[in-house]
Design an enzyme around this catalytic site. Structure first.
Site: not given
Ligand code: AMP
Length: 289
Positions: A47, A159-160, A164
């Protein structure tokens, strides 16, 4: 004499639309550009990489923290999803976010709320949507709302969550939301495991096995790039995951842009996507071939 660095300012936290509007209006009065990083909190280095990228892309960075009930099925982990706003705000000071937008569910979905965005195209690719049919409708609805609330120039996603990212890019274009979407590569632990808030659910023993998910993806990507047949390669990858104790939802090769199924490397740039459960924790990952 070396100057000591300026003390880090904690970002302001807005919890009502009125407070959000006031701060955003202040940015706009000064003709500052705004980047939004939508998250569900329990922030990790992945994040924070998105926030640093947003920092470079715009004058002001807003990070939303909202565990969105609309994207969880009743059987899923909405209630137990980690919530740690104070620690998140402290981490966001380190990467110099300007504002945290942390509405509660009643602010996001007040009484009478009755609209749901129904994304198609990449949202119906037969990957996450097949196992979490409610998911992309919930994501598209909340992201459309976040864009309406913050009205950012730029939004940064990881891109994880590859499918989405495609859904959100389509949403912004199709609804003329005037937001530029930036996608960032996945941030990983040293052993390859993609950082995820859900990694907190893994037992120490499961955490030890979890990197097999990325290792198998990387091996499959290498073999396919070297000309081995996709179907047989993915079948042996699926077996390797099963041997490591994963219960597989899918391991697929798709066109990197359209997410359409591919039979050979001649069909275009390929992305491998995987989702599997380790114990009760569901992990997803993806990799370019
Ligand atoms: P989340 O809080 O899991 O909904 O993720 C919020 C944002 O962070 C989304 O755009 C995810 O794709 C991104 N994200 C989550 N994990 C990673 C990671 N390991 N590397 C890069 N971006 C991430």
């Amino acid at each position: 004499m070396t100057k000591s660095p300026a003390p880090l300012r904690r970002p302001a936290v807005a919890r009502t639309l009125k407070a959000l509007d006031r701060t955003i209006a202040g940015f706009r009065r000064k003709h500052e550009t705004v980047a939004l990083v939508p998250t569900m909190g329990a922030l990790h280095a992945g994040h924070l990489a998105l926030v640093r990228r947003a920092r470079r892309a715009a004058d002001r960075v807003v990070v939303s923290i909202f565990v969105n009930p609309a994207q969880f099925a009743p059987s899923e982990d909405f209630a137990s999803y980690p919530r740690r706003l104070a620690a998140d705000v402290a981490a966001l000071a380190e990467v110099r976010a300007d504002l945290v937008w942390a509405p509660d569910a009643k602010v996001m979905y007040p009484a009478g709320f009755a609209t749901r965005v129904a994304p198609e195209g990449p949202a119906l690719a037969g990957l996450e949507d097949k196992y979490r049919p409610h998911f992309f409708g919930g994501v598209a609805t909340v992201v459309a709302k976040l864009f309406g609330q913050v009205r950012p120039d730029i939004a940064v996603f990881g891109q994880k969550d590859y499918q989405q990212l495609k859904v959100v890019t389509r949403l912004a274009a199709d609804l003329d939301l005037r937001v530029k979407i930036i996608g960032l590569p996945t941030v990983r632990e040293k052993d390859g495991l993609a950082l995820s808030s859900r990694n907190l659910y893994l037992s120490p023993e499961e955490r030890g096995r979890a990197p097999v998910l990325h290792r198998v993806l990387a091996e499959c990507a290498d073999r396919i790039a070297a000309g081995r047949p996709i179907k047989a390669t993915l079948e042996s990858g699926a077996k390797a995951l099963a041997r490591a104790g994963f219960v597989l939802d899918y391991l697929e090769a798709r066109h990197a842009e359209t997410l359409a199924p591919v039979r050979s490397v001649k069909d275009g740039p390929i992305r491998l996507l995987v989702a599997a459960r380790l114990g009760t924790t569901r992990l997803i990952d993806n990799l370019a071939v």
